[in-house]
Design a protein around this motif. Structure first.
Motif, PDB file in Angstrom:
ATOM      1  N   ARG A 106       0.839  -1.208   0.000  1.00 40.20           N
ATOM      2  CA  ARG A 106       0.000   0.000   0.000  1.00 40.20           C
ATOM      3  C   ARG A 106       0.871   1.253   0.000  1.00 40.20           C
ATOM      4  NH1 ARG A 106      -4.333   1.439  -2.084  1.00 40.20           N
ATOM      5  NH2 ARG A 106      -2.808   2.918  -2.898  1.00 40.20           N
ATOM      6  N   ALA A 107       1.960   1.236   0.757  1.00 41.65           N
ATOM      7  CA  ALA A 107       2.860   2.389   0.801  1.00 41.65           C
ATOM      8  C   ALA A 107       3.536   2.613  -0.539  1.00 41.65           C
ATOM      9  CB  ALA A 107       3.906   2.197   1.906  1.00 41.65           C
ATOM     10  N   GLU A 108       3.958   1.545  -1.185  1.00 40.57           N
ATOM     11  CA  GLU A 108       4.576   1.679  -2.506  1.00 40.57           C
ATOM     12  C   GLU A 108       3.579   2.263  -3.505  1.00 40.57           C
ATOM     13  OE1 GLU A 108       7.944  -1.885  -2.425  1.00 40.57           O
ATOM     14  OE2 GLU A 108       5.943  -2.279  -3.252  1.00 40.57           O
ATOM     15  N   ALA A 109       2.321   1.815  -3.429  1.00 37.29           N
ATOM     16  CA  ALA A 109       1.299   2.345  -4.331  1.00 37.29           C
ATOM     17  C   ALA A 109       1.047   3.829  -4.081  1.00 37.29           C
ATOM     18  CB  ALA A 109       0.003   1.560  -4.169  1.00 37.29           C
ATOM     19  N   ASP A 110       1.257   4.272  -2.845  1.00 34.99           N
ATOM     20  CA  ASP A 110       1.097   5.689  -2.509  1.00 34.99           C
ATOM     21  C   ASP A 110       2.358   6.495  -2.801  1.00 34.99           C
ATOM     22  OD1 ASP A 110      -1.529   5.444  -1.740  1.00 34.99           O
ATOM     23  OD2 ASP A 110      -1.097   5.238   0.401  1.00 34.99           O
ATOM     24  N   GLY A 111       3.396   5.830  -3.335  1.00 38.00           N
ATOM     25  CA  GLY A 111       4.623   6.521  -3.708  1.00 38.00           C
ATOM     26  C   GLY A 111       5.558   6.809  -2.557  1.00 38.00           C
ATOM     27  N   LEU A 112       5.413   6.073  -1.469  1.00 36.40           N
ATOM     28  CA  LEU A 112       6.215   6.340  -0.276  1.00 36.40           C
ATOM     29  C   LEU A 112       7.524   5.555  -0.291  1.00 36.40           C
ATOM     30  CD1 LEU A 112       3.384   6.215   2.414  1.00 36.40           C
ATOM     31  CD2 LEU A 112       4.322   8.224   1.246  1.00 36.40           C
ATOM     32  N   GLY A 113       8.561   6.168   0.268  1.00 34.63           N
ATOM     33  CA  GLY A 113       9.848   5.530   0.404  1.00 34.63           C
ATOM     34  C   GLY A 113       9.894   4.623   1.623  1.00 34.63           C
ATOM     35  N   THR A 114      11.091   4.242   2.013  1.00 36.53           N
ATOM     36  CA  THR A 114      11.263   3.242   3.069  1.00 36.53           C
ATOM     37  C   THR A 114      10.690   3.689   4.400  1.00 36.53           C
ATOM     38  OG1 THR A 114      13.300   2.580   1.942  1.00 36.53           O
ATOM     39  CG2 THR A 114      12.944   1.711   4.133  1.00 36.53           C
ATOM     40  N   LEU A 115      10.884   4.948   4.775  1.00 37.27           N
ATOM     41  CA  LEU A 115      10.322   5.425   6.036  1.00 37.27           C
ATOM     42  C   LEU A 115       8.801   5.366   5.998  1.00 37.27           C
ATOM     43  CD1 LEU A 115      10.425   6.703   8.826  1.00 37.27           C
ATOM     44  CD2 LEU A 115      10.639   8.956   7.719  1.00 37.27           C
ATOM     45  N   GLY A 116       8.205   5.820   4.915  1.00 35.69           N
ATOM     46  CA  GLY A 116       6.754   5.767   4.802  1.00 35.69           C
ATOM     47  C   GLY A 116       6.233   4.347   4.838  1.00 35.69           C
ATOM     48  N   GLN A 117       6.972   3.425   4.240  1.00 33.22           N
ATOM     49  CA  GLN A 117       6.582   2.020   4.295  1.00 33.22           C
ATOM     50  C   GLN A 117       6.608   1.517   5.734  1.00 33.22           C
ATOM     51  OE1 GLN A 117       9.080  -0.100   1.435  1.00 33.22           O
ATOM     52  NE2 GLN A 117       8.815   1.591  -0.015  1.00 33.22           N
ATOM     53  N   PHE A 118       7.639   1.932   6.491  1.00 35.77           N
ATOM     54  CA  PHE A 118       7.676   1.541   7.904  1.00 35.77           C
ATOM     55  C   PHE A 118       6.524   2.163   8.690  1.00 35.77           C
ATOM     56  CE2 PHE A 118       8.645   2.852  12.222  1.00 35.77           C
ATOM     57  CZ  PHE A 118       8.626   1.593  12.828  1.00 35.77           C
ATOM     58  N   ILE A 119       6.225   3.418   8.443  1.00 37.97           N
ATOM     59  CA  ILE A 119       5.140   4.094   9.155  1.00 37.97           C
ATOM     60  C   ILE A 119       3.812   3.385   8.906  1.00 37.97           C
ATOM     61  CG2 ILE A 119       3.767   6.230   9.134  1.00 37.97           C
ATOM     62  CD1 ILE A 119       6.424   7.770   8.958  1.00 37.97           C
ATOM     63  N   TYR A 120       3.580   2.958   7.670  1.00 41.19           N
ATOM     64  CA  TYR A 120       2.375   2.183   7.370  1.00 41.19           C
ATOM     65  C   TYR A 120       2.402   0.837   8.106  1.00 41.19           C
ATOM     66  CZ  TYR A 120       0.249   4.961   3.563  1.00 41.19           C
ATOM     67  OH  TYR A 120      -0.404   5.915   2.817  1.00 41.19           O
ATOM     68  N   TYR A 121       3.549   0.181   8.087  1.00 39.10           N
ATOM     69  CA  TYR A 121       3.670  -1.127   8.738  1.00 39.10           C
ATOM     70  C   TYR A 121       3.403  -1.023  10.229  1.00 39.10           C
ATOM     71  CZ  TYR A 121       6.090  -5.178  10.780  1.00 39.10           C
ATOM     72  OH  TYR A 121       6.418  -6.291  11.522  1.00 39.10           O
ATOM     73  N   ASP A 122       3.980  -0.040  10.880  1.00 33.69           N
ATOM     74  CA  ASP A 122       3.765   0.115  12.317  1.00 33.69           C
ATOM     75  C   ASP A 122       2.298   0.376  12.617  1.00 33.69           C
ATOM     76  OD1 ASP A 122       5.120   0.348  15.008  1.00 33.69           O
ATOM     77  OD2 ASP A 122       4.104   2.298  14.934  1.00 33.69           O
ATOM     78  N   ALA A 123       1.630   1.115  11.748  1.00 33.57           N
ATOM     79  CA  ALA A 123       0.200   1.366  11.934  1.00 33.57           C
ATOM     80  C   ALA A 123      -0.602   0.078  11.780  1.00 33.57           C
ATOM     81  CB  ALA A 123      -0.288   2.426  10.946  1.00 33.57           C
ATOM     82  N   TYR A 124      -0.252  -0.744  10.792  1.00 30.84           N
ATOM     83  CA  TYR A 124      -0.911  -2.042  10.638  1.00 30.84           C
ATOM     84  C   TYR A 124      -0.742  -2.879  11.898  1.00 30.84           C
ATOM     85  CZ  TYR A 124      -2.507  -2.699   5.756  1.00 30.84           C
ATOM     86  OH  TYR A 124      -3.195  -2.675   4.568  1.00 30.84           O
ATOM     87  N   VAL A 125       0.478  -2.910  12.446  1.00 30.86           N
ATOM     88  CA  VAL A 125       0.758  -3.728  13.624  1.00 30.86           C
ATOM     89  C   VAL A 125      -0.076  -3.274  14.816  1.00 30.86           C
ATOM     90  CG1 VAL A 125       2.520  -4.262  15.363  1.00 30.86           C
ATOM     91  CG2 VAL A 125       3.080  -4.419  12.929  1.00 30.86           C
ATOM     92  N   MET A 126      -0.136  -1.981  15.048  1.00 32.89           N
ATOM     93  CA  MET A 126      -0.802  -1.469  16.245  1.00 32.89           C
ATOM     94  C   MET A 126      -2.312  -1.419  16.104  1.00 32.89           C
ATOM     95  SD  MET A 126      -0.040   2.044  18.316  1.00 32.89           S
ATOM     96  CE  MET A 126      -0.912   2.413  19.835  1.00 32.89           C
ATOM     97  N   HIS A 127      -2.797  -1.041  14.931  1.00 29.90           N
ATOM     98  CA  HIS A 127      -4.228  -0.767  14.770  1.00 29.90           C
ATOM     99  C   HIS A 127      -4.980  -1.814  13.953  1.00 29.90           C
ATOM    100  CE1 HIS A 127      -3.581   3.327  16.310  1.00 29.90           C
ATOM    101  NE2 HIS A 127      -2.496   3.346  15.562  1.00 29.90           N
ATOM    102  N   GLY A 128      -4.272  -2.656  13.203  1.00 27.67           N
ATOM    103  CA  GLY A 128      -4.956  -3.530  12.275  1.00 27.67           C
ATOM    104  C   GLY A 128      -5.439  -2.754  11.056  1.00 27.67           C
ATOM    105  N   TYR A 129      -5.986  -3.460  10.084  1.00 28.28           N
ATOM    106  CA  TYR A 129      -6.406  -2.785   8.854  1.00 28.28           C
ATOM    107  C   TYR A 129      -7.733  -2.060   9.015  1.00 28.28           C
ATOM    108  CZ  TYR A 129      -7.976  -1.927   4.112  1.00 28.28           C
ATOM    109  OH  TYR A 129      -8.445  -1.308   2.983  1.00 28.28           O
ATOM    110  N   GLY A 130      -8.737  -2.753   9.517  1.00 29.43           N
ATOM    111  CA  GLY A 130     -10.066  -2.162   9.607  1.00 29.43           C
ATOM    112  C   GLY A 130     -10.418  -1.714  11.010  1.00 29.43           C
ATOM    113  N   ASP A 131     -11.459  -0.884  11.111  1.00 34.65           N
ATOM    114  CA  ASP A 131     -11.944  -0.443  12.415  1.00 34.65           C
ATOM    115  C   ASP A 131     -12.615  -1.610  13.144  1.00 34.65           C
ATOM    116  OD1 ASP A 131     -11.136   1.969  11.427  1.00 34.65           O
ATOM    117  OD2 ASP A 131     -13.127   2.865  11.326  1.00 34.65           O
ATOM    118  N   THR A 132     -12.471  -1.622  14.447  1.00 37.39           N
ATOM    119  CA  THR A 132     -13.199  -2.559  15.293  1.00 37.39           C
ATOM    120  C   THR A 132     -13.840  -1.772  16.415  1.00 37.39           C
ATOM    121  OG1 THR A 132     -11.207  -2.996  16.621  1.00 37.39           O
ATOM    122  CG2 THR A 132     -11.632  -4.473  14.770  1.00 37.39           C
TER     123      THR A 132
END
Length: 259
Positions: free
Chosen positions: A147-173
């Motif tokens: 998803r980060a690559e599709a948004d044109g993000l570099g390595t830091l942005g990819q990590f920021i997305y990954y950390d968000a996935y880890v902490m929050h999951g993809y969808g709302d609960t």
């Protein structure tokens, strides 16, 4: 104050020069795991976390392993299912019915101390560690990087997305805001590079949305993994997640030095 140091972790795209590599580059992925571990386990030694398991009182049952798989959210079940497929008859397999029953709750029914002890003991088995690695990649790392690559993000942005996935999951609960909503709110505030926007401005908008999401969860009210870590990297212009890196989480200081 704890200060953790790891040297020799630089990679292509580091401060020493060379083309930027994405987060799936092994050296960059190692840095990503250390960063996540500093926030999840107050340690850069992420490989020591395969055996970790406890109920941290966040309403998700047991939290365990290298990225905090939870009995209440179902990803812990997926890890044990993977392990059972690779190693039939392993000591965790008998807990599969209980893990299926407690999914969606914070209950420990059918689990308890026998389960937590079996989890910790299983961490000595390479097949169990591989099961954790595979579920991390399938459910969190790979989709976040894509998803980060599709948004044109570099390595830091990819990590920021990954950390968000880890902490929050993809969808709302119930009571939590997931990655999908965080990204939608960021897109409403700034354009990502793939849409002609400034990368740093977009990442700050994403982090703003993430801070707001964290503050809606009483069990995750501390925002230092954003404000004194990821936000620092954006401000310093380390869009390739270049070393050296210096950051703080929960008041503790960490660093990863360049080779």
């Amino acid at each position: 104050m704890a200060v953790s140091v790891l040297s020799g972790c630089s990679a292509a795209g580091s401060a020493e020069g060379g083309p930027e590599s994405g987060l799936d580059d092994p050296a960059k992925k190692e840095i990503a795991m250390q960063l996540v571990s500093s926030a999840e386990n107050s340690s850069l030694d992420w490989k020591a976390q395969y055996k970790y398991i406890e109920d941290i009182g966040d309403g998700r049952g047991y939290t365990a392993g290298i990225i905090g798989f939870c009995s209440g959210t179902g990803d812990m079940l997926k890890v044990v299912e993977r392990y059972a497929a690779a190693r039939p008859g392993n000591p965790l397999e008998r807990f599969l019915p209980a893990l299926r029953a407690v999914r969606g709750s914070d209950a420990h029914d059918g689990l308890g101390r026998p389960f937590t002890e079996a989890w910790a003991e299983a961490a000595a088995d390479p097949a169990f560690r591989s099961a954790q690695d595979a579920e991390r990649d399938r459910s969190y790392f790979d989709p976040a990087v894509a998803r980060a690559e599709a948004d044109g993000l570099g390595t830091l942005g990819q990590f920021i997305y990954y950390d968000a996935y880890v902490m929050h999951g993809y969808g709302d609960t119930d009571g939590t805001v997931g990655f999908r909503t965080i990204r939608r709110e960021a897109l409403a505030a700034a354009a990502p590079p793939a849409r002609g926007g400034d990368e740093a401005a977009y990442l700050n908008a994403f982090l703003d949305a993430r801070v707001a999401a964290i503050r809606k969860e009483p069990s995750h009210s501390d925002t230092s993994r954003i404000e004194t870590a990821q936000r620092v990297f954006v401000r310093e212009g380390r869009l390739g997640l270049e070393t050296p890196l210096r950051w703080r989480v929960y008041g503790d200081g960490y660093r990863i030095d360049a080779r």
